[in-house]
Write a protein that holds these residues in place. Structure first.
Motif, short mmCIF file in Angstrom:
data_model
loop_
_atom_site.label_atom_id
_atom_site.label_comp_id
_atom_site.label_asym_id
_atom_site.label_seq_id
_atom_site.Cartn_x
_atom_site.Cartn_y
_atom_site.Cartn_z
N LYS A 128 0.83 -1.20 0.00
CA LYS A 128 0.00 0.00 0.00
C LYS A 128 0.87 1.26 0.00
CE LYS A 128 -3.83 -2.36 0.39
NZ LYS A 128 -4.85 -2.38 -0.70
N SER A 129 0.34 2.33 -0.58
CA SER A 129 1.01 3.62 -0.48
C SER A 129 0.78 4.18 0.92
CB SER A 129 0.45 4.59 -1.53
OG SER A 129 0.76 4.14 -2.83
N ILE A 130 1.86 4.62 1.56
CA ILE A 130 1.80 5.07 2.95
C ILE A 130 2.18 6.55 3.04
CG2 ILE A 130 2.76 4.76 5.28
CD1 ILE A 130 3.35 1.85 4.47
N ILE A 131 1.40 7.28 3.81
CA ILE A 131 1.75 8.65 4.18
C ILE A 131 1.87 8.68 5.69
CG2 ILE A 131 1.01 11.07 4.22
CD1 ILE A 131 -0.69 10.48 1.74
N THR A 132 3.04 9.06 6.20
CA THR A 132 3.18 9.20 7.65
C THR A 132 2.95 10.65 8.05
OG1 THR A 132 5.59 9.43 7.47
CG2 THR A 132 4.73 7.24 7.95
N LEU A 133 2.48 10.83 9.27
CA LEU A 133 2.13 12.16 9.78
C LEU A 133 2.61 12.24 11.22
CD1 LEU A 133 0.57 14.86 9.83
CD2 LEU A 133 -1.52 13.55 10.27
N HIS A 157 13.49 10.93 14.05
CA HIS A 157 14.56 9.95 14.19
C HIS A 157 14.03 8.59 14.63
CE1 HIS A 157 18.49 8.25 14.96
NE2 HIS A 157 18.11 7.94 16.20
N MET A 158 13.12 8.59 15.60
CA MET A 158 12.56 7.33 16.09
C MET A 158 11.75 6.60 15.03
SD MET A 158 12.88 9.77 18.52
CE MET A 158 11.39 10.48 19.21
N LEU A 159 11.29 7.35 14.04
CA LEU A 159 10.42 6.76 13.01
C LEU A 159 11.12 6.61 11.67
CD1 LEU A 159 7.20 8.79 13.86
CD2 LEU A 159 7.56 6.35 14.27
N LYS A 160 12.44 6.66 11.66
CA LYS A 160 13.15 6.70 10.37
C LYS A 160 12.89 5.45 9.53
CE LYS A 160 17.63 5.17 12.32
NZ LYS A 160 17.11 4.94 13.69
N GLU A 161 12.77 4.28 10.17
CA GLU A 161 12.50 3.06 9.39
C GLU A 161 11.08 3.06 8.83
OE1 GLU A 161 16.12 2.21 11.55
OE2 GLU A 161 14.17 2.93 12.27
N VAL A 162 10.14 3.55 9.63
CA VAL A 162 8.76 3.66 9.14
C VAL A 162 8.69 4.67 7.99
CG1 VAL A 162 6.38 4.25 9.73
CG2 VAL A 162 7.80 3.03 11.39
N ASN A 163 9.34 5.82 8.17
CA ASN A 163 9.33 6.84 7.13
C ASN A 163 10.01 6.37 5.85
OD1 ASN A 163 7.93 8.73 8.64
ND2 ASN A 163 9.77 9.68 9.46
N ALA A 164 10.97 5.47 5.98
CA ALA A 164 11.65 4.96 4.79
C ALA A 164 10.71 4.17 3.90
CB ALA A 164 12.84 4.09 5.20
N SER A 165 9.62 3.66 4.47
CA SER A 165 8.64 2.92 3.68
C SER A 165 7.49 3.79 3.20
CB SER A 165 8.06 1.75 4.51
OG SER A 165 9.07 0.81 4.81
N ALA A 166 7.50 5.06 3.61
CA ALA A 166 6.40 5.96 3.25
C ALA A 166 6.69 6.68 1.93
CB ALA A 166 6.20 6.99 4.36
N SER A 167 5.63 6.96 1.19
CA SER A 167 5.76 7.74 -0.04
C SER A 167 5.82 9.23 0.25
CB SER A 167 4.58 7.44 -0.98
OG SER A 167 4.57 6.09 -1.34
N ALA A 168 5.27 9.65 1.38
CA ALA A 168 5.31 11.05 1.79
C ALA A 168 5.34 11.10 3.31
CB ALA A 168 4.12 11.83 1.26
N VAL A 169 6.11 12.06 3.85
CA VAL A 169 6.19 12.26 5.30
C VAL A 169 5.70 13.68 5.58
CG1 VAL A 169 7.70 12.34 7.31
CG2 VAL A 169 8.15 10.69 5.48
N CYS A 170 4.57 13.79 6.27
CA CYS A 170 3.93 15.09 6.52
C CYS A 170 4.06 15.47 7.99
CB CYS A 170 2.45 15.03 6.13
SG CYS A 170 2.15 14.71 4.38
N GLN A 171 4.07 16.78 8.22
CA GLN A 171 4.18 17.30 9.58
C GLN A 171 2.84 17.76 10.15
OE1 GLN A 171 7.23 20.29 9.86
NE2 GLN A 171 8.79 18.99 8.89
N ASP A 172 1.86 18.02 9.29
CA ASP A 172 0.54 18.41 9.79
C ASP A 172 -0.53 17.86 8.85
OD1 ASP A 172 -0.22 20.48 7.73
OD2 ASP A 172 1.53 21.49 8.56
N ALA A 173 -1.75 17.84 9.36
CA ALA A 173 -2.85 17.20 8.62
C ALA A 173 -3.16 17.91 7.31
CB ALA A 173 -4.10 17.14 9.51
N ASN A 174 -2.95 19.22 7.25
CA ASN A 174 -3.21 19.94 6.00
C ASN A 174 -2.27 19.51 4.89
OD1 ASN A 174 -5.42 21.63 6.81
ND2 ASN A 174 -3.97 22.82 8.03
N GLN A 175 -1.05 19.13 5.24
CA GLN A 175 -0.13 18.60 4.24
C GLN A 175 -0.65 17.28 3.67
OE1 GLN A 175 3.67 18.51 6.36
NE2 GLN A 175 4.42 20.16 5.05
#
Length: 209
Positions: A143-148, A155-173
């Motif tokens: 599945k396509s993953i967007i992390t928020l 840093h703690m989520l770097k492995e999860v973010n490596a599998s994400a297509s986009a890494v967002c900092q807020d819900a509007n992103q």
């Protein structure tokens, strides 16, 4: 008519040029959007202590995106006690948790499998082990993953973010990402007046486009 493949690069270039003479960029964007005329399934996984889901739902509605949102049961008490309420109480906490988790898993697995995109939210206060599991499950399904999440826990989520297509900092992103993916619409640059196109900021990537 079929285009001859004797000189494929030249023939393709000529065909593309003729097409661009007929259609401008905006009409191509509309064509792309209509060709994708479908309802997109977006699963919202993660913390339940803030209003990020409501912000995404409101943004999707305001932009009139063809999106069907789904999520786990966001009532903490109900998700803890559902198994015991329906099947009966257990004398040990681990068994109480197990029957509840198994029941919630029916919903989670089904909706993630049905989703086109999985948004996984990690908050700064609580450790969302279930969200990390959902991200891994979604990745295993392709599945396509967007992390928020806020930047301070990147840093703690770097492995999860490596599998994400986009890494967002807020819900509007997240909303803006969905709008671009689905309809090709872009918001105003987040960097405001400091924003520059890549060719101006970093140089042309292809000197012979």
């Amino acid at each position: 008519r079929y285009i001859s493949l004797k000189y494929p690069s030249l023939q393709q270039s000529a065909a593309t040029t003729r097409l661009m003479n007929v259609m401008n960029i905006s009409s191509l964007r509309r064509l792309s959007s209509s060709a994708a005329g479908r309802q997109w399934g977006v699963y919202l996984s993660g913390e339940i202590h803030s209003d990020w889901r409501e912000i995404i739902a409101k943004g999707v509605q305001e932009k009139k995106l063809p999106v069907r949102l789904s999520s786990p049961n966001t009532s903490h008490e109900d998700s803890d006690d559902c198994g015991a309420i329906i099947l009966g109480m257990e004398e040990e906490r681990r068994n109480w948790d197990k029957i509840g988790a198994n029941m919630n898993n029916i919903r989670t697995k089904t909706l993630i499998k049905d989703a086109d995109i999985v948004v996984v939210r990690f908050g700064p206060k609580y450790r969302q082990w279930n969200a990390a599991f959902d991200a891994g499950y979604a990745a295993a399904l392709g599945k396509s993953i967007i992390t928020l999440h806020p930047p301070e826990i990147s840093h703690m989520l770097k492995e999860v973010n490596a599998s994400a297509s986009a890494v967002c900092q807020d819900a509007n992103q997240v909303v803006d990402t969905l709008a671009y993916v689905i309809s090709g619409d872009l918001p105003e640059p987040r960097d405001g007046g400091d924003w520059l196109p890549i060719a101006d900021r970093l140089g042309a990537g292809n000197p012979n486009p």
